[in-house]
Design a protein around this motif. Structure first.
Motif, mmCIF file in Angstrom:
data_model
loop_
_atom_site.group_PDB
_atom_site.id
_atom_site.type_symbol
_atom_site.label_atom_id
_atom_site.label_comp_id
_atom_site.label_asym_id
_atom_site.label_seq_id
_atom_site.Cartn_x
_atom_site.Cartn_y
_atom_site.Cartn_z
ATOM 1 N N HIS A 144 3.604 9.176 -2.111
ATOM 2 C CA HIS A 144 4.598 9.401 -1.046
ATOM 3 C C HIS A 144 5.955 8.765 -1.365
ATOM 4 O O HIS A 144 6.839 8.761 -0.515
ATOM 5 C CB HIS A 144 4.084 8.881 0.298
ATOM 6 C CG HIS A 144 3.159 9.835 0.991
ATOM 7 N ND1 HIS A 144 3.589 11.051 1.479
ATOM 8 C CD2 HIS A 144 1.831 9.751 1.264
ATOM 9 C CE1 HIS A 144 2.556 11.682 2.039
ATOM 10 N NE2 HIS A 144 1.485 10.920 1.910
ATOM 11 N N GLU A 145 6.117 8.234 -2.563
ATOM 12 C CA GLU A 145 7.432 7.735 -2.977
ATOM 13 C C GLU A 145 8.316 8.921 -3.371
ATOM 14 O O GLU A 145 7.818 9.977 -3.768
ATOM 15 C CB GLU A 145 7.292 6.768 -4.152
ATOM 16 C CG GLU A 145 6.399 5.557 -3.892
ATOM 17 C CD GLU A 145 7.010 4.548 -2.927
ATOM 18 O OE1 GLU A 145 8.178 4.755 -2.501
ATOM 19 O OE2 GLU A 145 6.327 3.556 -2.609
ATOM 20 N N ALA B 287 3.203 14.174 -6.175
ATOM 21 C CA ALA B 287 4.090 14.207 -5.009
ATOM 22 C C ALA B 287 4.452 15.647 -4.647
ATOM 23 O O ALA B 287 4.411 16.041 -3.469
ATOM 24 C CB ALA B 287 5.360 13.398 -5.282
ATOM 25 N N ILE B 288 4.788 16.464 -5.645
ATOM 26 C CA ILE B 288 5.148 17.863 -5.400
ATOM 27 C C ILE B 288 3.949 18.651 -4.888
ATOM 28 O O ILE B 288 4.033 19.398 -3.909
ATOM 29 C CB ILE B 288 5.698 18.490 -6.701
ATOM 30 C CG1 ILE B 288 7.049 17.872 -7.049
ATOM 31 C CG2 ILE B 288 5.817 20.010 -6.575
ATOM 32 C CD1 ILE B 288 7.547 18.222 -8.442
ATOM 33 N N VAL B 289 2.819 18.475 -5.547
ATOM 34 C CA VAL B 289 1.604 19.201 -5.180
ATOM 35 C C VAL B 289 1.158 18.823 -3.767
ATOM 36 O O VAL B 289 0.746 19.685 -2.971
ATOM 37 C CB VAL B 289 0.499 18.912 -6.215
ATOM 38 C CG1 VAL B 289 -0.853 19.361 -5.701
ATOM 39 C CG2 VAL B 289 0.828 19.575 -7.539
ATOM 40 N N ASP B 290 1.237 17.554 -3.422
ATOM 41 C CA ASP B 290 0.836 17.076 -2.101
ATOM 42 C C ASP B 290 1.694 17.712 -1.007
ATOM 43 O O ASP B 290 1.176 18.143 0.031
ATOM 44 C CB ASP B 290 0.954 15.548 -2.053
ATOM 45 C CG ASP B 290 0.509 14.966 -0.725
ATOM 46 O OD1 ASP B 290 -0.593 15.301 -0.264
ATOM 47 O OD2 ASP B 290 1.275 14.173 -0.143
ATOM 48 N N ILE B 291 2.995 17.788 -1.221
ATOM 49 C CA ILE B 291 3.892 18.408 -0.246
ATOM 50 C C ILE B 291 3.534 19.881 -0.056
ATOM 51 O O ILE B 291 3.393 20.372 1.067
ATOM 52 C CB ILE B 291 5.361 18.276 -0.696
ATOM 53 C CG1 ILE B 291 5.792 16.808 -0.675
ATOM 54 C CG2 ILE B 291 6.281 19.113 0.202
ATOM 55 C CD1 ILE B 291 7.135 16.565 -1.347
ATOM 56 N N TYR B 292 3.364 20.584 -1.164
ATOM 57 C CA TYR B 292 3.098 22.027 -1.101
ATOM 58 C C TYR B 292 1.784 22.334 -0.381
ATOM 59 O O TYR B 292 1.737 23.171 0.522
ATOM 60 C CB TYR B 292 3.074 22.596 -2.512
ATOM 61 C CG TYR B 292 2.583 24.021 -2.586
ATOM 62 C CD1 TYR B 292 3.420 25.084 -2.256
ATOM 63 C CD2 TYR B 292 1.273 24.311 -2.993
ATOM 64 C CE1 TYR B 292 2.966 26.390 -2.323
ATOM 65 C CE2 TYR B 292 0.815 25.620 -3.062
ATOM 66 C CZ TYR B 292 1.662 26.650 -2.720
ATOM 67 O OH TYR B 292 1.202 27.942 -2.785
#
Length: 387
Positions: free
Chosen positions: A229-230, A254-259
């Motif tokens: 989450h940074e 981070a990108i994958v988690d958001i998507y």
């Protein structure tokens, strides 16, 4: 279209073995094969999740209990594979909550190895199954989806296998510090309380600590979990780290988690259609997320990712089977006719022809019954570990 009369016997709770191969094949009420004989249902929760949809035992299996090895060797449907991995992930989380976390690292690494194997076997099938599996427990399907996309991203970037293995394990366990309240948060309508916000902001560090206590000592794995989450501009949490402090693998997660969070519906909002989620990520590039990695991610997922529901110019509803040579021309199969009736069998369409041009992408949650029609669209995957 009238629902066909099922030729099979309804399955009761006492008919459904847990932890051993099924002695019969399992169908839904439309006679679509869901689980083949020999599939192992790993937990009571998995069994109950399946039973609530109404399942039926194949007539041909009622009086036949022969060896299922020949069927077993054919591999699993992609949806069987997803169910198996979800059950094993749930088991791993339970191990993590035990006093010494005994066995967690071994179980999680086996899951990560199998994720790598199925992604190598048929990445489009795996991506498609993740894309359409909207009704499974968020606290399990979200990290599993993250793990799959991290493996595919890492492979496209040329990362070594063992680096990807640690990243996949990190993705599959990145929210373990908040798992027990995650389903509640996913369904919560009211605004988060201050206490909930504090838990959310602490959960990356709490997750890392849980993993360390269980014996995880791989820094790629631990950093991915503790820093997912940074953000590059320092606006993230829990440490408000800056770009130079974040590794490439951390930036990928981070990108994958958001998507993956965006494309799943919440009580207070509908899911983002894939294209909307990718556009939102693209707009954040350079400020909060890595611009080069976002570009790679968009190419990997595709304009029309496997599993996407699309409407054609002739008003048929189709599903994307796999990405095409041209991003705008994926391989598609129509599953619903213009009059709303189901197509049996599914029919492949050429999106380059005018009548089959894709005119819009459709939300999955508006078509929940179509998932059961998709077993035949992807070939079986090679067998993975059952436990």
């Amino acid at each position: 279209m009238n629902k066909p009369q099922s030729r099979h016997r309804a399955i009761a709770l006492h008919d459904f073995p847990v932890g051993e191969p099924l002695p019969f094949s399992v169908y839904d009420s439309d006679d679509n094969l869901l689980l083949r004989k020999g599939f192992v249902v790993s937990s009571e929760k998995q069994r109950d999740r399946l039973l609530k949809h109404g399942l039926f035992q194949g007539d041909n299996d009622v009086h036949h209990s022969g060896d299922s090895e020949s069927e077993f060797s054919q591999g699993f449907t992609v949806f069987e594979t997803v169910e198996t991995l979800l059950a094993r992930l749930e088991h791993a989380y339970q191990l993590l909550r035990e006093p010494d976390g005994s066995g967690f690292v071994f179980v999680m690494l086996r899951i990560a190895v199998d994720i790598q194997a199925i992604c190598a076997d048929n990445p489009d099938a795996v991506m498609g199954a993740m894309q359409v599996s909207q009704d499974l427990p968020y606290g399990l399907i979200h990290p599993l989806h993250c793990a799959v996309l991290c493996e595919l991203m890492g492979k496209r970037l040329g990362l070594p296998q063992f680096t990807r293995l640690a990243l996949v394990a990190g993705a599959a366990s990145h929210d373990v510090g908040i798992t027990q309240m995650q389903e509640k948060l996913h369904r919560q309508q009211e605004a988060l309380s201050e206490n909930q916000w504090q838990r959310i902001r602490r959960h990356p560090q709490e997750s890392r600590e849980l993993l360390e206590q269980a014996g995880v000592d791989d820094e790629i794995w631990l950093n991915a979990v503790g820093q997912h989450h940074e953000r590059l501009d320092g606006s993230g949490y829990p440490g408000r780290l800056q770009a130079e402090q974040l590794s490439p693998t951390t930036r990928i997660l981070a990108i994958v988690d958001i998507y993956t969070a965006m494309i799943r519906p919440r009580i207070y909002r509908d899911a983002f259609i894939t294209r909307e989620a990718l556009r939102s990520l693209f707009q954040e590039r350079g400020s909060s997320v890595d611009p080069k990695l976002v570009q790679v991610f968009v190419k990997e997922v595709g304009l029309f990712p496997p599993g996407a529901f699309v409407r054609l110019r002739n008003n048929e509803l189709a599903v994307v089977q796999k990405r095409g040579v041209e991003a705008s021309l994926p391989v598609i199969f129509s599953v619903q006719a213009a009059d709303g009736s189901l197509m049996i069998p599914l029919r492949q369409r050429d999106p380059s022809k005018e009548s089959f041009n894709i005119i819009e992408m459709l939300p999955h949650h508006e078509h929940p019954t179509l998932r059961s029609q998709l077993n035949e669209i992807w070939p079986p995957l090679k067998p993975i570990s059952l436990r």
